[in-house]
Design a protein around this motif. Structure first.
Motif, mmCIF file in Angstrom:
data_model
loop_
_atom_site.group_PDB
_atom_site.id
_atom_site.type_symbol
_atom_site.label_atom_id
_atom_site.label_comp_id
_atom_site.label_asym_id
_atom_site.label_seq_id
_atom_site.Cartn_x
_atom_site.Cartn_y
_atom_site.Cartn_z
ATOM 1 N N HIS A 425 0.832 -1.211 0.000
ATOM 2 C CA HIS A 425 0.000 0.000 0.000
ATOM 3 C C HIS A 425 0.862 1.254 0.000
ATOM 4 N N LYS A 428 -0.583 4.640 0.696
ATOM 5 C CA LYS A 428 -1.265 4.892 1.967
ATOM 6 C C LYS A 428 -0.279 5.000 3.137
ATOM 7 N N THR A 467 0.876 2.786 7.985
ATOM 8 C CA THR A 467 -0.069 2.667 6.873
ATOM 9 C C THR A 467 -1.475 2.923 7.389
ATOM 10 N N LEU A 469 -5.200 2.360 6.168
ATOM 11 C CA LEU A 469 -6.071 1.783 5.141
ATOM 12 C C LEU A 469 -7.540 2.013 5.462
ATOM 13 N N ASN A 551 -7.682 8.271 1.902
ATOM 14 C CA ASN A 551 -8.844 7.383 2.015
ATOM 15 C C ASN A 551 -10.072 8.263 2.155
#
Ligand SMILES: [Zn+2]
Length: 562
Positions: A425, A428, A467, A469, A551
């Motif tokens: 990711h 992110k 990270t 998410l 996000n």
């Protein structure tokens, strides 16, 4: 003779104050002035720019113009002063009113027009000279708790014509204060490696002995060489228990003035140097602010008046001296501290030089770059106050960069080159700060250019990649999908994000942007139906909230009104 002297003193002080207009500005509230914060009191990153006026633990008190003038600036922001108003007066001064709940109707209409045009809750406006005139005693706003405010109060400032905040009490506003400042600790500091205090070459807390009069004695110290002193002190006013700041500190060595710190006025450019004024290392470890009564290099504060030898005193062998500190509040209630000093030459055992193998030298007056693996840290010129050895180590993606005990004048930059960093990711990732032993990531303001992630911060510490998410959550507070809410004045939703934090939000009804106020302290977005934007019976609400790594979540609901 005595009467004459008193009269003379009174005349002097009246003359001293007359450079500031005395009956020009009124108390901006119609309750008596009780302060939660005084001018220039010590905050963590700045000297306080005004008075924090208590509002009886309530919001919504009428705020009056301190005098006639025109609205020269309006700022609405999530943090800082929240909703703030600036009024410029014909005599050149500007008054500032912060953390407001709302503005008067005509200002509210004026601001909302701009907010709807810009489609943003946060706005800053500079109305033209005389565009919005205000009269004396006009209600211009209502007190609140918006922005970075820890409880309902009015932040009130008076600035001079060069935008420098001044102590509003200089203008004759009345606060009841018959109590003198009090002292909680006294410290002595060696200026260099040759000075000693009670046989040691380090900051030394001295034994404070309170006297019945409210003054203090300090147990005699033995010293040699150039030394300085530091004091922790506060003042309380009569009508509140708040620990406020003092307004003037003077020090004397054998009867001669050594240094004066005068908190009458400062400029916003210098306010960050509070980190140089207080003992930053002590503040970060003990949460208490020692005011250093000596001036170290790279300290440009204008609060110091007529320093002799930068406030340091020179102690010679076999001498007796007295160092005195006089601390005053704005009403000239004063407290004295007396420190007897015996000059005594003592040899000190020099500790073996610090093990600095894992430390890197960071310069104060030229740039320094530290690199290890895929991490680079940039300190630009004048970031630190002194050349300093800082622990620098990179292990996997964790950066150990000293501790937040060293004051910084400005941001430094941490760069992670992610070109060869494997992560599912990539986009992110963010740079996080970690405190103590808790492995909980805190987002550090960062940006991304190609493969390089850059965070800027003013505090050393431990950093690593993290990270995020999980998109933000959005929940209705006072309504339900597909229901009638005709009688509602407000539409409220709760928005939260657990890791990187909320970066932006946007709300529409039937495709049209609606103003929603964001209060980060309660995580709420609020729309006021009195804005008269929502006019249809059937309404499709859509809210999009995005976090700091991108996000985003979308919330949709239908509601009916007539
Ligand atoms: Zn304030």
């Amino acid at each position: 003779m005595k009467q004459f002297l008193i009269l003379f003193l009174l005349t002097c002080s009246a003359y001293g104050q007359s450079e500031y207009p005395q009956d020009y500005f009124r108390n901006p509230l119609d309750i008596s002035l009780v302060l939660a914060g005084t001018f220039a009191e010590l905050r963590s990153t700045h000297f306080h720019g005004g008075l924090d006026i208590k509002t009886q633990q309530k919001e919504g008190l009428k705020v009056y113009t301190a005098a006639e003038g025109y609205v020269s600036r309006i700022k609405v922001s999530h943090f800082g002063y929240g909703k703030a108003l600036y009024i410029t007066h014909p005599n050149g001064y500007t008054t500032v009113y912060g953390h407001l709940k709302k503005f008067s109707k005509r200002l509210e209409d004026y601001i909302k027009e701009c907010q709807y045009e810009k489609e943003s809750y946060e706005v800053e406006m500079f109305p033209g000279v005389e565009e919005i005139l205000v009269e004396p005693n006009e209600v211009i706003a209502y007190s609140g708790n918006t922005g970075s405010s820890g409880g309902p109060h009015l932040h009130f400032e008076i600035r001079d014509n060069q935008e420098r905040p001044m102590n509003p009490l200089l203008f004759g506003l009345e606060v009841k204060d018959s109590k003198a400042p009090y002292v909680t600790a006294i410290f002595a500091y060696p200026k260099d490696e040759n000075a000693t205090i009670n046989g040691k070459n380090e900051r030394t807390e001295l034994r404070l002995i309170p006297r019945k009069t409210g003054d203090y004695m300090v147990e005699e110290i033995k010293a040699h060489g150039a030394i300085g002193f530091g004091v922790t002190s506060n003042d309380k006013q009569d009508l509140a228990p708040n620990k406020n700041g003092v307004s003037n500190i003077q020090s004397f060595f054998n009867g001669n003035k050594s240094l004066e710190v005068d908190f009458k006025r400062f400029s916003f450019d210098e306010t960050k140097h509070i980190k140089r004024y207080v003992d930053y290392e002590y503040y970060k470890s003990k949460k208490s602010k020692i005011q250093k009564l000596f001036i170290e290099k790279n300290n440009p504060l204008s609060l110091f008046k007529n320093p002799y030898d930068n406030g340091y005193v020179m102690i010679k062998d076999s001498t007796s001296s007295v160092y005195k500190i006089r601390i005053r509040d704005y009403h000239d209630n004063e407290t004295w501290v007396t420190i007897p000093i015996k000059g005594k030459l003592e040899t000190i055992k020099k500790d073996s030089i610090d093990n600095i193998t894992t430390k890197s030298l960071v310069y104060s007056n030229k740039p320094t770059t530290l690199t290890s693996g895929f991490v680079t840290v940039n300190f630009y010129e004048n970031t630190l106050y002194d050349d300093t050895y800082i622990n620098f180590k990179v292990s996997s993606d964790t950066l150990f960069l000293g501790e937040d005990r060293i004051p910084m004048q400005k941001n430094f930059y941490i760069n992670y080159d992610l070109s060869n960093y494997k992560s599912e990711h990539q986009e992110k990732l963010f740079i996080a700060r970690f405190y103590g032993n808790y492995w909980k990531p805190y987002y550090v303001t960062s940006s991304r250019k190609g493969n390089v992630l850059t965070a800027k911060t003013k505090a050393l510490g431990t950093f690593a990649l993290a990270t995020d998410l999980t998109p933000p959550t959005i929940k209705p507070i006072n309504f339900q999908d597909k229901k009638w809410i005709s009688k509602y004045r407000y539409l409220k939703v709760k928005i939260e994000d657990d890791l990187s934090g909320i970066s932006k939000y946007r709300a529409t009804v039937n495709g049209k942007w609606i103003l929603m106020e964001y209060d980060y302290k309660t995580n709420t977005l609020t729309h006021d139906f009195n804005d008269n934007i929502v006019k249809d019976t059937k309404n499709e609400l859509k809210i999009i909230v995005t976090d700091n790594v991108g996000n985003s979540s979308t919330f949709e609901a239908t509601f009916f009104r007539k």
